[in-house]
Design a protein around this motif. Structure first.
Motif, PDB file in Angstrom:
ATOM      1  N   THR A 183      39.434 -43.264 -75.156  1.00  0.00           N
ATOM      2  CA  THR A 183      39.263 -44.377 -76.102  1.00  0.00           C
ATOM      3  C   THR A 183      40.462 -45.305 -76.084  1.00  0.00           C
ATOM      4  OG1 THR A 183      40.059 -42.942 -77.881  1.00  0.00           O
ATOM      5  CG2 THR A 183      37.673 -43.182 -77.653  1.00  0.00           C
ATOM      6  N   ARG A 185      42.337 -45.800 -73.454  1.00  0.00           N
ATOM      7  CA  ARG A 185      42.214 -46.505 -72.183  1.00  0.00           C
ATOM      8  C   ARG A 185      41.210 -47.660 -72.312  1.00  0.00           C
ATOM      9  NH1 ARG A 185      40.623 -42.502 -68.864  1.00  0.00           N
ATOM     10  NH2 ARG A 185      42.682 -41.620 -69.063  1.00  0.00           N
ATOM     11  N   GLU A 186      40.093 -47.399 -72.986  1.00  0.00           N
ATOM     12  CA  GLU A 186      39.085 -48.446 -73.218  1.00  0.00           C
ATOM     13  C   GLU A 186      39.675 -49.607 -73.985  1.00  0.00           C
ATOM     14  OE1 GLU A 186      35.286 -47.512 -75.010  1.00  0.00           O
ATOM     15  OE2 GLU A 186      35.243 -45.639 -73.845  1.00  0.00           O
ATOM     16  N   ALA A 187      40.405 -49.299 -75.053  1.00  0.00           N
ATOM     17  CA  ALA A 187      41.015 -50.344 -75.881  1.00  0.00           C
ATOM     18  C   ALA A 187      42.021 -51.150 -75.086  1.00  0.00           C
ATOM     19  CB  ALA A 187      41.668 -49.720 -77.116  1.00  0.00           C
ATOM     20  N   ASP A 189      42.080 -51.554 -71.804  1.00  0.00           N
ATOM     21  CA  ASP A 189      41.360 -52.320 -70.792  1.00  0.00           C
ATOM     22  C   ASP A 189      40.648 -53.539 -71.371  1.00  0.00           C
ATOM     23  OD1 ASP A 189      42.211 -50.566 -68.873  1.00  0.00           O
ATOM     24  OD2 ASP A 189      40.308 -49.444 -68.765  1.00  0.00           O
ATOM     25  N   ALA A 190      40.302 -53.458 -72.657  1.00  0.00           N
ATOM     26  CA  ALA A 190      39.575 -54.562 -73.299  1.00  0.00           C
ATOM     27  C   ALA A 190      40.467 -55.752 -73.592  1.00  0.00           C
ATOM     28  CB  ALA A 190      38.933 -54.067 -74.593  1.00  0.00           C
ATOM     29  N   GLU A 191      41.750 -55.513 -73.660  1.00  0.00           N
ATOM     30  CA  GLU A 191      42.662 -56.621 -73.996  1.00  0.00           C
ATOM     31  C   GLU A 191      42.883 -57.561 -72.857  1.00  0.00           C
ATOM     32  OE1 GLU A 191      46.256 -55.278 -75.812  1.00  0.00           O
ATOM     33  OE2 GLU A 191      45.175 -54.337 -77.417  1.00  0.00           O
TER      34      GLU A 191
END
Length: 191
Positions: A183, A185-187, A189-191
């Motif tokens: 989670t 890593r997802e956050a 990557d979203a930036e």
């Protein structure tokens, strides 16, 4: 799961087989599902035992994971000594650093368990288990310091021993930063 022909482990070799079965179960659960997948119920199920039987061999999940960490650390130290031996007397700091980094990075389980040592693994264990684990780790730490000193003779033995403490502290701090939870890593990557 280790297949056994006995119902109840009575002889020392049967008890050791059962103990190894529990360690293998924990190791496979850790490899498959990460730290959170390793609970006593799951370990017992994977080893084909009841949870109450696990307590005949280990006092807690944490003791099982400490045993895995001690195995990993022992194996890593032997690898480190072997790979540093050709650098004996070289004082080649970059080469020694490369060996340390590569040998650690090659053992994900060692790195993962090191990151949770103080916060999780040392929380639900007896005084005797703590002492036995610390004795093992101290002996391994001396071996690391000796191997570092042999490769880097300009580094005093005392400084080499201190360096091995710093290596473990850096590993415990940097591994989770470099290997964030999915989670996180997802956050990121979203930036």
């Amino acid at each position: 799961m280790v297949s056994t022909e006995f119902q109840r482990a009575r002889r020392p070799e049967q008890k050791e087989t059962r103990r190894e079965s529990l360690l293998e179960a924990a190791a496979s659960l850790l490899a498959e599902g990460g730290f959170d997948a390793v609970g006593l119920n799951a370990i017992a199920r994977r080893a084909g035992l009841s949870k109450s039987n696990v307590y005949r061999y280990f006092e807690s999940r944490e003791q099982i994971l400490l045993a895995l960490l001690a195995e990993d650390e022992t194996r890593w130290v032997a690898t480190l000594e072997e790979q540093l031996a050709p650098l004996g007397g070289s004082d080649d700091v970059a080469a020694v650093g490369k060996v340390v980094a590569q040998t650690l990075a090659a053992d994900r389980r060692l790195c993962l368990l090191t990151t949770v040592l103080a916060t999780v693994l040392e929380q639900n264990i007896s005084r005797d288990t703590v002492i036995a684990f610390k004795d093992t780790v101290l002996a391994l730490g001396r071996r690391i310091g000796n191997a570092l000193h042999a490769a880097l003779p300009s580094l005093s033995l005392e400084a080499a021993q201190e360096a091995q403490h710093l290596i473990h502290a850096l590993l415990a701090g940097l591994w989770p930063i470099c290997h964030p939870a999915p989670t996180v890593r997802e956050a990121l990557d979203a930036e």
